[in-house]
Scaffold this active site. Structure first.
Site, PDB file in Angstrom:
ATOM      1  N   THR A   1      24.740 170.937   5.112  1.00  0.00           N
ATOM      2  CA  THR A   1      23.485 170.238   4.810  1.00  0.00           C
ATOM      3  C   THR A   1      23.388 169.172   5.952  1.00  0.00           C
ATOM      4  OG1 THR A   1      25.059 168.589   3.373  1.00  0.00           O
ATOM      5  CG2 THR A   1      23.698 170.467   2.335  1.00  0.00           C
TER       6      THR A   1
ATOM      7  N   GLU B   1      32.382 169.772   3.123  1.00  0.00           N
ATOM      8  CA  GLU B   1      31.447 170.265   2.467  1.00  0.00           C
ATOM      9  C   GLU B   1      31.588 171.879   2.898  1.00  0.00           C
ATOM     10  OE1 GLU B   1      27.444 168.867   3.166  1.00  0.00           O
ATOM     11  OE2 GLU B   1      26.760 171.097   3.367  1.00  0.00           O
TER      12      GLU B   1
ATOM     13  N   ASN C   1      27.801 162.950  10.001  1.00  0.00           N
ATOM     14  CA  ASN C   1      26.083 162.895  10.136  1.00  0.00           C
ATOM     15  C   ASN C   1      26.006 161.556  11.167  1.00  0.00           C
ATOM     16  OD1 ASN C   1      25.118 160.762   8.410  1.00  0.00           O
ATOM     17  ND2 ASN C   1      26.642 161.570   7.187  1.00  0.00           N
TER      18      ASN C   1
ATOM     19  N   CYS D   1      26.476 166.977  -4.750  1.00  0.00           N
ATOM     20  CA  CYS D   1      25.253 166.638  -4.664  1.00  0.00           C
ATOM     21  C   CYS D   1      24.426 168.036  -4.785  1.00  0.00           C
ATOM     22  CB  CYS D   1      24.898 166.370  -2.972  1.00  0.00           C
ATOM     23  SG  CYS D   1      23.057 166.195  -2.762  1.00  0.00           S
TER      24      CYS D   1
ATOM     25  N   HIS E   1      30.177 165.864  -1.494  1.00  0.00           N
ATOM     26  CA  HIS E   1      30.678 167.184  -0.709  1.00  0.00           C
ATOM     27  C   HIS E   1      30.919 168.388  -1.614  1.00  0.00           C
ATOM     28  CE1 HIS E   1      30.776 164.814   2.788  1.00  0.00           C
ATOM     29  NE2 HIS E   1      32.016 164.231   2.637  1.00  0.00           N
TER      30      HIS E   1
ATOM     31  N   SER F   1      32.273 159.838  10.159  1.00  0.00           N
ATOM     32  CA  SER F   1      31.051 160.544   9.268  1.00  0.00           C
ATOM     33  C   SER F   1      30.398 161.414  10.356  1.00  0.00           C
ATOM     34  CB  SER F   1      30.286 159.416   9.042  1.00  0.00           C
ATOM     35  OG  SER F   1      28.922 160.020   8.787  1.00  0.00           O
TER      36      SER F   1
END
Ligand code: SF4
Length: 287
Positions: free
Chosen positions: A170, A131, A228, A101, A79, A226
């Site tokens: 992202t 993030e 996502n 990342c 993140h 999470s």
């Protein structure tokens, strides 16, 4: 009755998470002093508990590095962190391993450069997500805003000569991103839009959508924390009423699927392969 069970190819760890998690396991194997991750390395309790048993300590990501922490390896998760925190870590005396990342790092560079040009930065995303907190911390002084809903997009007002740069978290849903950008765009401001949604997320979401359209039931595996995975669940649930959100095989009541002919399985970016395999094996055997 013959039943079809299909696991999405894109289910599970993305490149950035795999890189960070593998790195922590490598450190554990080398066992060279204390290992700290700044916040859980991924949103998956199964993995973090396993790492904690191996001695990996999770530091509170909302706080500065504790002053009297025994010197060790300090790992930044995928993140990323704010610039201020990053600079504190560099001079903390710990060996710093930055596992941010590269796709997130790219956003840090974009917002830093654009805000240096006095542009207003809009980050489309969830303002509480680590993030996004990290990205905000790379914006220079000046205006930056996080927009995560239609209402917030509609409320946004810019000054006469204000230049605006829009980026995204992202893991944000692409359709929602387009919708929010459209609302801001219609206001007629001077806007540059940089789509920073990671293709791993897009690919996973597209594959989940197409599986959900063709399957009678869908299983989405991942932590409740999470974002996502939550989005994957929303996407699947819209197309397929029999969508189940589980963290481990224990959460799955297979009896609910006794009359189901086809089951699709997908999983969030922080779900380890072994959990996916476990669910797949159980669903095949129990059905
Ligand atoms: S989802 Fe994409 S940006 Fe986020 S960690 Fe994974 S590879 Fe990186």
């Amino acid at each position: 009755m013959d039943r079809e069970v299909i696991v999405a190819e894109s289910a599970g760890f993305c490149f950035g998470v795999r890189r960070a998690v593998d790195y922590v396991y490598d450190c554990v194997q080398k066992k060279e002093g204390p290992i700290y991750t700044y916040g859980p390395i991924i949103h998956n309790e199964v993995v973090t508990e396993e790492l904690e048993k191996e001695g990996v300590k999770i530091l509170d990501p909302t706080k500065a590095i504790p002053e009297h922490l025994p010197i060790g390896t300090l790992i930044i998760r995928s993140h990323g962190v704010t610039k201020k925190r990053y600079e504190e870590m560099l001079i903390s005396g710990h060996e710093l391993s930055d596992m941010t990342c590269p796709f997130v790092k790219k956003i840090h560079t974009i917002v830093e450069e654009h805000s240096k040009q006095k542009e207003t930065i809009i980050i489309i995303g969830n303002k509480e997500h680590p993030e996004v907190i990290g990205i905000c911390g790379w914006c220079h002084e000046g205006r930056h805003e996080v927009i995560g809903s239609k209402e917030e997009a509609e409320k946004f007002v810019a000054g006469a000569n204000e230049k605006i740069c829009i980026v995204s978290q992202t893991t944000y849903n692409y359709k929602k991103f387009q919708e929010l950008v459209e609302i801001i765009y219609k206001k007629g401001y001077d806007i540059s839009v940089i789509n920073t949604i990671c293709s791993a997320t897009k690919d996973r979401q597209a594959e989940a959508l197409s599986l959900a359209k063709s399957m009678e039931a869908m299983i989405v595996i991942g932590s409740r924390a999470s974002s996502n995975t939550q989005k994957l669940y929303e996407i699947c649930k819209k197309e397929c009423a029999n969508t189940y959100y589980i963290q481990t095989i224990d959460d799955l009541d297979v009896t609910k699927m006794s009359k189901i002919h086809s089951v699709g399985i997908t999983a969030g970016a922080s779900t380890p392969n072994k959990l996916i395999e476990e669910v797949q094996t159980n669903v095949r055997n129990e059905l």
